[in-house]
Write an enzyme that holds these catalytic residues in place. Sequence first.
Site, PDB file in Angstrom:
ATOM      1  N   GLU A 244       4.148  -9.947  14.829  1.00  0.00           N
ATOM      2  CA  GLU A 244       3.659 -10.900  16.190  1.00  0.00           C
ATOM      3  C   GLU A 244       4.076 -12.134  16.384  1.00  0.00           C
ATOM      4  O   GLU A 244       4.045 -12.308  17.050  1.00  0.00           O
ATOM      5  CB  GLU A 244       1.816 -10.415  15.765  1.00  0.00           C
ATOM      6  CG  GLU A 244       1.080 -10.335  17.485  1.00  0.00           C
ATOM      7  CD  GLU A 244      -0.087  -9.985  17.769  1.00  0.00           C
ATOM      8  OE1 GLU A 244      -0.736  -8.938  16.646  1.00  0.00           O
ATOM      9  OE2 GLU A 244      -0.938  -9.717  18.400  1.00  0.00           O
TER      10      GLU A 244
ATOM     11  N   ARG B 227       1.045  -1.421   0.099  1.00  0.00           N
ATOM     12  CA  ARG B 227      -0.007  -0.533  -0.336  1.00  0.00           C
ATOM     13  C   ARG B 227       0.393   1.309  -0.538  1.00  0.00           C
ATOM     14  O   ARG B 227       0.347   2.566  -0.606  1.00  0.00           O
ATOM     15  CB  ARG B 227      -0.915   0.192   0.849  1.00  0.00           C
ATOM     16  CG  ARG B 227      -2.528  -0.830   0.860  1.00  0.00           C
ATOM     17  CD  ARG B 227      -3.061  -0.772   2.297  1.00  0.00           C
ATOM     18  NE  ARG B 227      -2.455  -1.728   3.140  1.00  0.00           N
ATOM     19  CZ  ARG B 227      -2.856  -2.812   3.471  1.00  0.00           C
ATOM     20  NH1 ARG B 227      -3.595  -2.915   3.166  1.00  0.00           N
ATOM     21  NH2 ARG B 227      -2.015  -3.485   5.225  1.00  0.00           N
TER      22      ARG B 227
HETATM   23  P1  AMP Z   1       3.357  -2.081  11.373  1.00  0.00           P
HETATM   24  O1  AMP Z   1       4.806  -2.396  11.071  1.00  0.00           O
HETATM   25  O2  AMP Z   1       2.665  -2.882  13.145  1.00  0.00           O
HETATM   26  O3  AMP Z   1       3.440  -1.124  11.531  1.00  0.00           O
HETATM   27  O4  AMP Z   1       2.293  -2.198  10.273  1.00  0.00           O
HETATM   28  C1  AMP Z   1       2.229  -1.427   9.312  1.00  0.00           C
HETATM   29  C2  AMP Z   1       1.236  -2.471   8.122  1.00  0.00           C
HETATM   30  O5  AMP Z   1       0.848  -2.860   8.192  1.00  0.00           O
HETATM   31  C3  AMP Z   1       0.690  -1.247   7.223  1.00  0.00           C
HETATM   32  O6  AMP Z   1       1.513  -1.361   5.783  1.00  0.00           O
HETATM   33  C4  AMP Z   1      -0.748  -1.620   6.979  1.00  0.00           C
HETATM   34  O7  AMP Z   1      -0.562  -1.379   5.975  1.00  0.00           O
HETATM   35  C5  AMP Z   1      -0.862  -2.446   8.071  1.00  0.00           C
HETATM   36  N1  AMP Z   1      -1.706  -2.827   9.362  1.00  0.00           N
HETATM   37  C6  AMP Z   1      -1.211  -2.557  10.653  1.00  0.00           C
HETATM   38  N2  AMP Z   1      -2.538  -2.420  11.256  1.00  0.00           N
HETATM   39  C7  AMP Z   1      -3.490  -2.405  10.729  1.00  0.00           C
HETATM   40  C8  AMP Z   1      -5.162  -1.340  10.762  1.00  0.00           C
HETATM   41  N3  AMP Z   1      -5.059  -1.342  11.975  1.00  0.00           N
HETATM   42  N4  AMP Z   1      -5.176  -0.842  10.320  1.00  0.00           N
HETATM   43  C9  AMP Z   1      -4.832  -1.586   8.631  1.00  0.00           C
HETATM   44  N5  AMP Z   1      -3.320  -1.150   7.804  1.00  0.00           N
HETATM   45  C10 AMP Z   1      -3.389  -1.905   9.536  1.00  0.00           C
END
Ligand code: AMP
Length: 172
Positions: A95, A58
């Site tokens: 996770e 995305r």
């Molecule tokens: P992180 O590494 O935890 O910051 O997760 C980032 C990636 O996970 C991003 O590229 C988002 O597209 C996806 N993501 C994580 N949590 C969500 C959420 N609550 N809603 C939408 N996309 C999420």
Amino acid sequence: MDLRQVIRNIPDFPKPGINFKDITPVMENPEAYRQALEEMTQLLDGTEYDKLAAIESRGFIFGGPMAVEQDKGMVLFRKAGKLPAKTRQVTYDLEYGTATLEVHVDALNAGDRVIIVDDLLATGGTALASAKLVREAGAQVAGFLFMVELEFLGAAALLQKEGPVFSLVKYS
Ligand code: AMP
């Protein structure tokens, strides 16, 4: 337009307890999509950078149009096994299990100032791994750019050690 009204909440996706921020209605509405791109570009006013590094998948939605409009190169940070030429990699913890991001070794040059772009900042694991890829290429993180930040998860404080964090729509 209030982009918060366009972003859709999908409770319990992809698993119970996660409130997924679905940005697909933003791209389906040209006025909203254009506004998001313009306002994200404005967040970078005053920041000097050479390239946008967009995170699969995305991040590409924002990185591509912004790179063309700003006359910058766009570098793809892809999931393992997708890039055809020689790559450098970073593996990071999720996770459950691990994930790997790759970039072509010749996509970033020493000294490049790079903005890392993704749709959403959650825990920051993906963005921090991306920062490592930038540093290992001898380039520098000029900043992180997101359309959405889940501020309540507190990831911006971690990222700020690597570079400034810009996000358009924050959920506190
Ligand atoms: P992180 O590494 O935890 O910051 O997760 C980032 C990636 O996970 C991003 O590229 C988002 O597209 C996806 N993501 C994580 N949590 C969500 C959420 N609550 N809603 C939408 N996309 C999420």
